[in-house]
Design an enzyme around this catalytic site. Structure first.
Site, PDB file in Angstrom:
ATOM      1  N   GLU A  97       0.855  -1.322   0.013  1.00 50.78           N
ATOM      2  CA  GLU A  97       0.054   0.061  -0.047  1.00 50.78           C
ATOM      3  C   GLU A  97       0.994   1.287   0.004  1.00 50.78           C
ATOM      4  O   GLU A  97       0.559   2.140   0.555  1.00 50.78           O
ATOM      5  CB  GLU A  97      -0.997   0.135   1.271  1.00 50.78           C
TER       6      GLU A  97
HETATM    7  C1  LIG Z   1       2.823  -9.902   0.283  1.00 43.78           C
HETATM    8  C2  LIG Z   1       2.763  -8.581  -0.741  1.00 43.78           C
HETATM    9  C3  LIG Z   1       1.203  -8.338  -0.986  1.00 43.78           C
HETATM   10  C4  LIG Z   1       1.137  -7.210  -1.804  1.00 43.78           C
HETATM   11  N1  LIG Z   1      -0.225  -7.129  -2.079  1.00 43.78           N
HETATM   12  C5  LIG Z   1      -0.460  -6.191  -3.334  1.00 43.78           C
HETATM   13  C6  LIG Z   1      -1.961  -6.181  -4.021  1.00 43.78           C
HETATM   14  O1  LIG Z   1      -2.775  -6.929  -3.447  1.00 43.78           O
HETATM   15  N2  LIG Z   1      -1.927  -5.488  -5.086  1.00 43.78           N
HETATM   16  C7  LIG Z   1      -0.838  -4.768  -5.489  1.00 43.78           C
HETATM   17  O2  LIG Z   1      -1.242  -4.155  -6.657  1.00 43.78           O
HETATM   18  N3  LIG Z   1       0.378  -4.956  -5.096  1.00 43.78           N
HETATM   19  C8  LIG Z   1       0.645  -5.539  -3.759  1.00 43.78           C
HETATM   20  N4  LIG Z   1       1.782  -5.597  -3.392  1.00 43.78           N
HETATM   21  C9  LIG Z   1       2.910  -4.850  -3.960  1.00 43.78           C
HETATM   22  C10 LIG Z   1       3.172  -3.371  -3.145  1.00 43.78           C
HETATM   23  O3  LIG Z   1       2.290  -2.713  -2.905  1.00 43.78           O
HETATM   24  C11 LIG Z   1       4.664  -3.084  -3.606  1.00 43.78           C
HETATM   25  O4  LIG Z   1       5.604  -3.941  -3.427  1.00 43.78           O
HETATM   26  C12 LIG Z   1       4.964  -1.832  -3.164  1.00 43.78           C
HETATM   27  O5  LIG Z   1       4.113  -0.901  -3.577  1.00 43.78           O
HETATM   28  C13 LIG Z   1       6.482  -1.360  -3.525  1.00 43.78           C
HETATM   29  O6  LIG Z   1       6.584  -1.634  -4.918  1.00 43.78           O
HETATM   30  P1  LIG Z   1       7.765  -2.541  -5.622  1.00 43.78           P
HETATM   31  O7  LIG Z   1       8.051  -3.584  -4.531  1.00 43.78           O
HETATM   32  O8  LIG Z   1       8.042  -2.510  -6.895  1.00 43.78           O
HETATM   33  O9  LIG Z   1       9.174  -1.777  -4.990  1.00 43.78           O
HETATM   34  P2  LIG Z   1       9.913  -0.330  -5.656  1.00 43.78           P
HETATM   35  O10 LIG Z   1       8.778   0.653  -6.294  1.00 43.78           O
HETATM   36  O11 LIG Z   1      10.849  -0.831  -6.707  1.00 43.78           O
HETATM   37  O12 LIG Z   1      10.490   0.537  -4.585  1.00 43.78           O
HETATM   38  C14 LIG Z   1      11.661  -0.161  -4.023  1.00 43.78           C
HETATM   39  C15 LIG Z   1      12.220   0.680  -2.918  1.00 43.78           C
HETATM   40  O13 LIG Z   1      12.501   2.189  -3.358  1.00 43.78           O
HETATM   41  C16 LIG Z   1      11.853   3.302  -2.702  1.00 43.78           C
HETATM   42  N5  LIG Z   1      11.345   4.116  -3.778  1.00 43.78           N
HETATM   43  C17 LIG Z   1      10.838   4.029  -4.801  1.00 43.78           C
HETATM   44  N6  LIG Z   1      10.731   5.161  -5.573  1.00 43.78           N
HETATM   45  C18 LIG Z   1      10.904   5.950  -4.599  1.00 43.78           C
HETATM   46  C19 LIG Z   1      10.765   7.454  -4.641  1.00 43.78           C
HETATM   47  N7  LIG Z   1      10.353   8.225  -5.482  1.00 43.78           N
HETATM   48  N8  LIG Z   1      11.386   8.023  -3.567  1.00 43.78           N
HETATM   49  C20 LIG Z   1      11.861   7.395  -2.527  1.00 43.78           C
HETATM   50  N9  LIG Z   1      11.887   6.178  -2.505  1.00 43.78           N
HETATM   51  C21 LIG Z   1      11.456   5.506  -3.449  1.00 43.78           C
HETATM   52  C22 LIG Z   1      10.472   2.558  -2.179  1.00 43.78           C
HETATM   53  O14 LIG Z   1      10.231   3.252  -0.925  1.00 43.78           O
HETATM   54  C23 LIG Z   1      11.152   1.207  -1.646  1.00 43.78           C
HETATM   55  O15 LIG Z   1      11.948   1.194  -0.391  1.00 43.78           O
HETATM   56  C24 LIG Z   1       2.286  -6.599  -2.597  1.00 43.78           C
HETATM   57  C25 LIG Z   1       3.334  -6.745  -2.101  1.00 43.78           C
HETATM   58  C26 LIG Z   1       3.522  -7.890  -1.087  1.00 43.78           C
HETATM   59  C27 LIG Z   1       5.362  -8.032  -0.672  1.00 43.78           C
END
Ligand SMILES: Cc1cc2nc3c(=O)[nH]c(=O)nc-3n(C[C@H](O)[C@H](O)[C@H](O)COP(=O)(O)OP(=O)(O)OC[C@H]3O[C@@H](n4cnc5c(N)ncnc54)[C@H](O)[C@@H]3O)c2cc1C
Length: 592
Positions: free
Chosen positions: A435
């Protein structure tokens, strides 16, 4: 096996002594008399302790399984889901027009904390459905609402939210899933989504997926994203289920915690989708439900801290190690219970003062949502929009920390699986990530929310703190222990805001390097305000001759601890913020 007891007395104190809900001028709140909320919470507490909590370790050990394209949930989940459906818990705050009970969000949040504390992975199945329900309720056509909502309110059909793809999480503008318009007004959806919570399972007849996708030829990036309803099985005009809709599960993700919730790779292959809201306005549709969804995740972080704390207290009273330095307290035993040791006390007080302060913050925010949605109060809307990243980021960071502290109370016995403490830590960890990862919450707070509407909402917050301090300035019982520390925290918060205004324009890195500290500074200040309000309510109850003096005295002592031992963190966060970006950005990327 760990146990769970719903914190009913504390919730009742917050609803009635602090928020005085039944006298709030909000439609539907007149029903929230203490007897009524007490009965609802008691019932929820029974389901939580007797049905959901025993399944928590089962879900952790068994996890979900994908066999022949079908996902099965852990033993006992199906029966428990029936209990939730039959009890009407799935539609507690849903619109009565579609079969819901129409209760205020504040009550639903209090109940949600109870179910999540007992079993987070299980409760997510209905939580995700509620998210999808809210999006359709806010943006669907009358026909879409009539077709999907009644069965979603009862959870006969469950829901999901599909945003994430392997190459795009935070930056959703990079999305590749496609939606091709068809002659009949529907779209063909093709693409792969990952990490989809409750993506598929055996708890419902149909799954209503909400999927973000791009319509070819639309605007680039995030402005070209639209939202679609994509059912697992096509719903015919008479409401019965038709053919499978080309939606399949690629795999179930292996993960650190919430094993009882099926986190799926979802594959959409020319699946029929129906536009929800307007073309290219998918993010706007998502954002309208973001406050609720993020507050819901903050609630999960708090709930895990509460259940971990409860079990740590039981253990600390039972485990015999060493003797109290001030004299033996358990002369008949070989040693004293570890709760006698000041460092164990410090640990438990950190937890207790956080969960009670955090719960007040959570329910206060839920009350703001009701004010905004039910009473159309624009100020409340602005304030809750400002607070949402703080509720999400602060309650989940601290919630996770507190599960670790609770685990520490068990020593080595907390690290092995027998006592269930490791599950609380592992389950709480995801709340900091999904989220919107907490770093992104901090970015939202500092980069967007602070300056929103000319900074009006943050000024309203400062005014609220100032007014509280002024109105109670002559109250000797509050002055030194509560008002002075709150005043200092609020000053630190204002100084941080001023630093951003003066230094963020010339170099935005100065603001963004301090955004995480600011989120925590803000969170502490909010909990400081909550503790001051709770102390006032506790003093009033004692002055009015409340019979349960122990409860109110304990409340006051716990609040004093937070103000003395936790709130000074605002000074540290301010000091860090004021050093700006220089040390944070000093190294070239190659130097790491
Ligand atoms: C168990 C689980 C359940 C989930 N359920 C859902 C679901 O139901 N539906 C769904 O759509 N998604 C779901 N997700 C996905 C989840 O919402 C994402 O993993 C999350 O939003 C982060 O995206 P990412 O993993 O691609 O990380 P990235 O976007 O690659 O980010 C990696 C890191 O970089 C940081 N970062 C990225 N951009 C910036 C910026 N501009 N400034 C500062 N820091 C930044 C982030 O804070 C993070 O620490 C789920 C994930 C998990 C693990």
């Amino acid at each position: 096996m760990p146990s769970y007891t719903a914190p009913i007395k504390d919730v009742q104190f917050l609803l009635h002594d602090v928020l005085d809900v039944s006298h709030n001028d909000i439609p539907g709140y007149d029903e929230l008399e203490a007897d009524f909320t007490g009965a609802v919470l008691e019932e929820a507490g029974k389901v939580a302790s007797e049905v959901l909590a025993p399944l928590n370790p089962v879900g952790d050990v068994e996890g979900c399984k994908l066999e022949n394209g079908l996902v099965s949930t852990p033993t006992g989940f199906k029966d428990a889901f029936e209990v939730m459906k039959e009890g009407g818990w799935t539609g507690l705050d849903c619109d009565p027009v579609y079969g819901g009970q129409g209760m205020p969000y504040v009550l639903n949040t209090a109940v949600g904390e109870i179910f999540s504390g007992a079993n987070q992975a299980f409760t997510m199945y209905q939580g995700l459905t509620h998210g999808a329900y809210s999006a359709i309720h806010a943006h669907g056509s009358d026909e879409q609402k009539a077709k999907f909502l009644p069965k979603m309110v009862t959870c006969e059909w469950t829901g999901t939210m599909n945003l994430t793809e392997s190459h795009c999480g935070t930056d959703l503008g990079l999305m590749r899933t496609k939606a091709v318009p068809q002659d009949d007004g529907s779209y063909k959806i093709t693409g792969e989504k990952i990490f989809i919570s409750a993506g598929d399972h055996d708890l419902s007849e149909n799954t209503i997926h909400l999927v973000l996708a791009k319509i070819p030829g639309g605007p680039e990036g995030i402005k070209g994203v639209s939202l679609f309803i994509v059912p697992k099985y096509i719903v015919k005009d008479d409401g019965s289920l038709g053919d499978a809709n080309g939606v399949s599960v690629g795999s179930i993700e292996e993960k650190m915690g919430i094993h009882g919730n099926a986190t799926c790779v979802m594959v959409y292959n020319d699946s029929t989708g129906y536009l929800l809201g307007q073309e290219h306005k998918g993010m706007r549709a998502m954002f309208t439900m973001m406050n609720e969804a993020r507050i819901g995740v903050g609630m999960q972080g708090l709930a895990q801290a509460e259940v971990a704390y409860q079990n740590a207290v039981i253990y600390a009273k039972d485990r015999l190690q060493g003797r109290a330095v001030t004299g033996v307290e358990n002369p008949d035993g070989p040693a004293d219970p570890i709760i006698v040791h000041p460092d164990v006390r410090r640990n438990l007080m950190d937890q207790k003062s956080f969960v009670e302060g955090g719960r007040a913050f959570l329910l206060w925010s839920a009350n703001l949502i009701d004010r905004s949605v039910r009473a159309g109060d624009k100020e409340a809307d602005g304030l809750v929009s400002l607070m949402t990243p703080v509720v999400k980021g602060f309650l989940t960071d601290k919630g996770f920390d507190m599960t670790v502290q609770a685990q520490q109370v068990f020593g080595g016995h907390g690290y092995i699986e027998e006592h269930g403490m490791s599950q609380f830590v592992r389950d709480a960890r995801i709340t900091q990530i999904y989220e919107g990862a907490n770093g992104v919450q901090a970015l939202d707070l500092v980069g967007r929310k602070l300056a929103q509407d000319g900074g009006k909402h943050v000024m309203a917050f400062f005014d609220m703190v100032k007014t509280f301090i002024k109105e109670n300035a002559e109250d000797e019982a509050l002055k030194a222990d509560f008002l002075e520390p709150l005043k200092q925290a609020s000053k630190d918060l204002q100084a941080a805001g001023m630093y951003f205004m003066q230094n963020g324009m010339t170099n935005p890195n100065n603001a963004l390097s301090g955004s995480y500290d600011f989120m925590h500074l803000f969170g502490h200040t909010c909990l400081g305000l909550m503790w001051a309000r709770m102390a006032k309510a506790a003093n009033a109850a004692l002055a009015n001759g409340a019979s349960d003096t122990v409860f109110y005295e304990t409340k006051l002592a716990t609040g004093r601890y937070y103000m003395a031992r936790q709130l000074p963190a605002t000074g540290m966060h301010l000091a860090r913020i004021q050093t700006g970006a220089d040390t944070v950005m000093a190294l070239d990327a190659e130097a790491f």
